[in-house]
Design an enzyme around this catalytic site. Structure first.
Site, mmCIF file in Angstrom:
data_model
loop_
_atom_site.group_PDB
_atom_site.id
_atom_site.type_symbol
_atom_site.label_atom_id
_atom_site.label_comp_id
_atom_site.label_asym_id
_atom_site.label_seq_id
_atom_site.Cartn_x
_atom_site.Cartn_y
_atom_site.Cartn_z
ATOM 1 N N ASP A 286 0.871 -1.167 0.000
ATOM 2 C CA ASP A 286 0.000 0.000 0.000
ATOM 3 C C ASP A 286 0.917 1.228 0.000
ATOM 4 O O ASP A 286 2.106 1.130 0.321
ATOM 5 C CB ASP A 286 -0.961 -0.008 1.199
ATOM 6 C CG ASP A 286 -2.164 0.908 0.946
ATOM 7 O OD1 ASP A 286 -2.081 1.763 0.042
ATOM 8 O OD2 ASP A 286 -3.178 0.777 1.658
HETATM 9 C C1 BGC Z 1 -4.983 3.216 -0.144
HETATM 10 C C2 BGC Z 1 -5.009 2.237 -1.276
HETATM 11 C C3 BGC Z 1 -4.817 2.971 -2.572
HETATM 12 C C4 BGC Z 1 -3.530 3.747 -2.526
HETATM 13 C C5 BGC Z 1 -3.240 4.538 -3.776
HETATM 14 C C6 BGC Z 1 -3.783 4.112 -0.202
HETATM 15 O O1 BGC Z 1 -3.904 5.121 0.740
HETATM 16 O O2 BGC Z 1 -5.040 2.541 1.089
HETATM 17 O O3 BGC Z 1 -6.215 1.527 -1.266
HETATM 18 O O4 BGC Z 1 -4.851 2.086 -3.651
HETATM 19 O O5 BGC Z 1 -3.590 4.665 -1.455
HETATM 20 O O6 BGC Z 1 -4.079 5.618 -3.892
#
Ligand code: BGC
Length: 889
Positions: A286
């Site tokens: 993530d």
């Molecule tokens: C989220 C993800 C997301 C990523 C990119 C993160 O903060 O938890 O689900 O895909 O950001 O935007």
């Protein structure tokens, strides 16, 4: 109820020791730490052999620096970017959010949320939605869709991101997660299943001072402390479906799991995901969830996103140049880097992304957060602002309607019958007045935006609407056919304050439609389960004047509904998050163009406090702590989340899991249970692990069928549901087997008067429990109860079967008896006595044990007759021999 003296002692000892040694994290994890599982298993390309060969060939031509480029994100036009290797014809990889739309894009559709799909209980719909979304990702040049979501699962109703995923029931989520993945990947786009694993709260999801979700106290991210059986039977379950379905990528989560961060947790990445489930794709972090370089890589992380520690810059990075250094100085084996690179390239070749894949839409960069000046590469662009919406609006409208659950409908209030005077009330009814995009919950009030229909939640899982149909506009258009008067007041505060429907006239209207909403977003958890914006008071005010009040909610999760039994509230629709066609979908149901067929993918209990069994970890003390390991979330409810809790403790609820009304009625009859084989072993034969785990777990071992009939006067879709009452394992465990668990559902469309067979195929995993001692799925020796119906508490036909012949020993003194050992299925009448027909079970009927009909018979009611409490030694959730050891680093 679920704790034991030995556990309390453990915790007490832990506390004592911890005070003397703040670094000793293992004492903070109720279940011990996360055990080390090394080395990281190499992908072998099983199932994807041709693509694996191409990936291997590609990787063999790369320099060290190019391999590192493949595994490290870099600033670019997409939310995640892998740089190009132009000399080999590779243009890089573009990863884009998210689960309900390509978010950083113009001229793209916003689909109903995962929650809405879950409420449809429709596998085909999930599949088609996946394919439609993916077509839009592909049209914009995005190789990877960062979705779907199976974590959070929805342990707590307060979870800010529950709506991005499906349901707190792992089976329902598993089926819809897999269908979505198959739909996405059939279209040539890589699905990225997220967030792995135990990402059940937003509060302190990151270390303090980190990415949103952290508090101001200096502390590590919350640790989700999950025992082995719960991990397998609840949280890992849907991810296994995803891996089986061929998911290309898995995103590791922000939180810690049993003390170790999601993206450097060797037990969950190397152990559960790659070894046990045989995952052949790549693990991507993530965004900013990576907290180390070599340790994370050795623990199973394959790709670091967004790449730089500071988010917007490529360096410094835990990966990048540090990976080259580590390989050069011998602290990281080159073979592991090669494995990472092959894992990343295999899905790319498998989905044919190496040839004819559309280039990145030239408008993407402008919608993204990386300054162009930070780009290290010249990315290849296609035309700007490509309109990828196609005719998806049609399917979006239908899907939105399919995810509406009719909870109440007295005196056939709905469908509406050409009312002359319609009152529309509530701040969810009208158009958005603050713009069409709500990325960040932080920029909004805790309740989101005040005015306008809620079509999606907030954060990275939202969508950028090109338009949204609001309910008021849709009502105006539809009601014009009847020359109705449509009067409205969209200001909740005004109505509540004046305590009247003024300026509506004449009053009361024939029908008062009250539109309510509930915001939910990434980055924070909900602080209430009531509808937002004083919606409860709004309903009460309207209903005090209007005896025909219809309530419609757009919510990013479950709501308790204190007005459910108000006699003037004649109908209630839970419309969830419908995407861009939200208003049309609602009007289709209100007017009966669509017969509602949604069912609750969660339970609506009577009180907020009924959900306190699985709390979000949070408190003033935690928010102010100076103990960096203080944030712990012990999943002490084990397997008993949502309906499993309410059934086990025999708690009345307003609307149970699986509930949903229709404009027609359905009956069920002829339950039949057929064994696939006459001799079943307790465990699957050892076999080479394939994606999803031991292939034997996925073999159909029983088939249950029932006849469903539309007994009303209009066509509609039923959702027959199959629940099993699985036996409590004989080992002493700290957890209990739920009274029943969902193990089948089949949305069935029927013309008035028509019948069809609903078929539920039970796989080995469906009838097994996770045995923490043998570390395998095991079929219990006792009888399995079969409950078929139209909700978790509307059971129309029951039966049973005993999979293992000759079981015959040692029962557990209550609940299921020991070894009735009958392979012949039995069908018993439901409480209403409406079941006819006898079972057609086959298989061996030999019993060496004592048949105990009374134990079996008493075992099938909810809340009674089951052996709820198993005492004995505290084994520890990972089993005696399977405690997770101390954190590895
Ligand atoms: C989220 C993800 C997301 C990523 C990119 C993160 O903060 O938890 O689900 O895909 O950001 O935007």
């Amino acid at each position: 109820m679920l704790s034991s003296p030995s556990k309390s002692l453990l915790v007490a000892a832990a506390t004592l020791l911890a005070s003397g040694n703040a670094q000793n994290t293992s004492y903070y994890t109720t279940y011990g730490g996360s055990p080390p599982v090394y080395p990281s298993p190499n992908a072998t390309g099983i199932g994807w052999e041709a693509a694996f060969a191409k990936a291997s060939d590609f990787v063999s031509q790369l320099t060290l620096e190019e391999k590192v480029r493949l595994v490290t994100g870099t600033p670019g036009p997409c939310v995640g970017n892998i740089g190009p290797v132009y000399r080999l014809g590779f243009n890089g990889i573009c990863l884009q959010d998210g689960p309900l739309a390509i978010r950083e894009a113009d001229y793209a559709s916003v689909f109903p949320a995962g929650l809405t799909v879950a409420a449809s209980w429709d596998k085909n719909l999930a599949h088609v939605r996946g394919a439609d979304m993916a077509a839009e990702f592909k049209g914009k040049g995005s190789h990877v869709q960062l979705g779907p979501v199976a974590g959070p699962l929805g342990r707590s109703g307060y979870g800010g991101r529950n709506w991005e995923g499906f349901s707190p029931d792992p089976y329902l989520t598993g089926e819809l997660f897999a269908e979505t993945i198959m739909g996405i990947e059939e279209t040539g786009v890589q699905a990225c299943g997220k967030h792995f694993i135990g990402n059940e709260q937003e509060t302190q999801r990151n270390p303090s001072g980190g990415f949103i979700g952290g508090t101001n106290s200096p502390a590590e991210a919350v640790s989700s402390n999950i025992d082995d059986r719960t991990m397998h039977e609840v949280y890992l379950w849907p991810f296994a479906n995803g891996v089986k379905a061929g998911v290309s990528s898995i995103m590791c989560s922000y939180n810690r799991i049993n003390g170790s961060y999601g993206c450097e947790n060797s037990k969950v990445l190397n152990g559960l995901l790659k070894e046990e489930l045989g995952f052949q794709g790549y693990v991507v972090s993530d965004w900013l969830a990576t907290h180390s370089g070599v340790p994370s890589i050795k623990a199973g992380l394959d790709m670091d996103m967004p790449g730089g520690i500071g988010f917007l810059d490529s360096a410094p990075s835990y990966f990048g140049a540090n990976v080259s250094t580590a390989v050069n100085n011998g602290s990281l084996e080159l073979s592991r880097l090669d494995d990472m690179a092959r894992r990343i390239m295999t899905p790319y070749y498998r989905l044919g992304q190496d040839s004819g894949f559309p280039p990145i839409d030239a408008s993407s960069g402008g919608l993204n957060f990386f300054p162009v000046s930070n780009y290290l590469y010249n990315f290849t662009y296609g035309p700007a602002s490509v309109d990828v919406r196609d005719d998806h609006a049609k399917a979006i409208r239908a899907a939105g309607a399919a995810g509406i659950v009719m909870l109440k409908n007295v005196n056939n209030t709905l469908p509406l019958k050409a009312p002359k005077n319609i009152g529309v009330y509530g701040n969810d009814a009208g158009d958005l007045i603050n713009g069409l995009y709500s990325l960040s919950g932080l920029a909004l009030s805790v309740y989101g935006y005040e005015y306008g229909v809620l079509g999606a939640g907030g954060g990275s899982g939202t969508g950028r609407f090109t338009y949204i149909v609001n309910p008021l506009d849709a009502i105006k258009i539809r009601s014009a056919q009847d020359d109705s008067l449509v009067q409205y007041v969209l200001n909740n505060t005004l109505i509540i304050g004046q305590d009247s429907l003024s300026p509506t006239y004449p009053t009361p209207p024939d029908v008062c439609l009250v539109f309510l909403k509930t915001w939910a977003t990434e980055g924070s958890d909900r602080n209430s389960l009531l509808v937002d914006w004083n919606g409860t008071a709004l309903v009460e005010t309207v209903a005090s004047t209007c005896s025909n009040t219809v309530v419609i909610t757009n919510s990013g999760g479950l709501n308790v509904l204190p007005f459910a039994n108000n006699p003037n509230v004649t109908a209630i629709l839970a419309a969830h998050l419908g995407g861009q066609e939200a208003g049309n979908s609602i009007v289709d149901v209100l007017y009966g163009t669509v017969n509602p067929s949604g069912h609750l993918p969660y339970t609506i209990a009577k009180e907020e406090s009924d959900y306190s069994f699985a709390p979000i970890a949070n408190s003033t003390a935690l928010l102010e702590t100076t103990d960096i390991y203080a944030w712990q979330s012990d999943f002490t409810e084990h397997l008993l989340i949502d309906y499993r809790h309410f059934d086990y403790y025999n708690i009345s609820v307003d609307y149970e899991f699986g509930f949903g009304l229709s404009y027609t009625t359905f009956s069920m009859s002829n339950l039949a249970i057929t064994a696939s084989s006459s001799s079943l072993t307790a465990t699957a034969a050892p076999a080479k692990v394939a994606p999803g785990g031991n292939p034997g777990l996925w073999e159909t071992v029983y088939t249950v069928t029932a006849t469903v009939t539309n007994t009303g006067s209009v066509a509609g879709a039923a959702v027959p549901q199959l629940y099993l009452g699985l036996p409590q394992p004989t080992a002493d465990l700290d957890d209990v087997t739920p009274i029943k668990v969902l193990r089948g559902f089949e949305k069935t469309y029927l013309e008035a008067g028509a019948s069809a067979a609903a078929t539920f195929e039970l796989m080995r995993r469906d009838i097994s429990y996770w045995d923490i001692i043998s570390q395998d799925w095991v079929i219990g020796t006792s009888t399995i109860g079969v409950f078929a119906g139209f909700s978790s508490r509307d059971i129309r036909a029951t039966g049973s079967f005993t999979p293992l012949s000759g079981s015959g020993s040692s029962g557990n003194g209550g609940g299921y008896g020991n070894g009735t050992a009958s392979a012949t299925a039995s069908v018993t009448a439901s409480p209403s006595g409406s079941v006819s027909g006898s079972a057609t079970g086959s298989g061996t009927a030999s019993a060496s044990g004592t048949a105990s009909a009374s134990a079996t018979a008493s075992g099938y009611g909810w809340g009674n007759g089951w052996n709820h409490h198993y005492g004995g030694d505290q084994k520890g959730p990972w089993g005696n021999a399977h405690h997770w050891g101390p954190p590895k680093q």
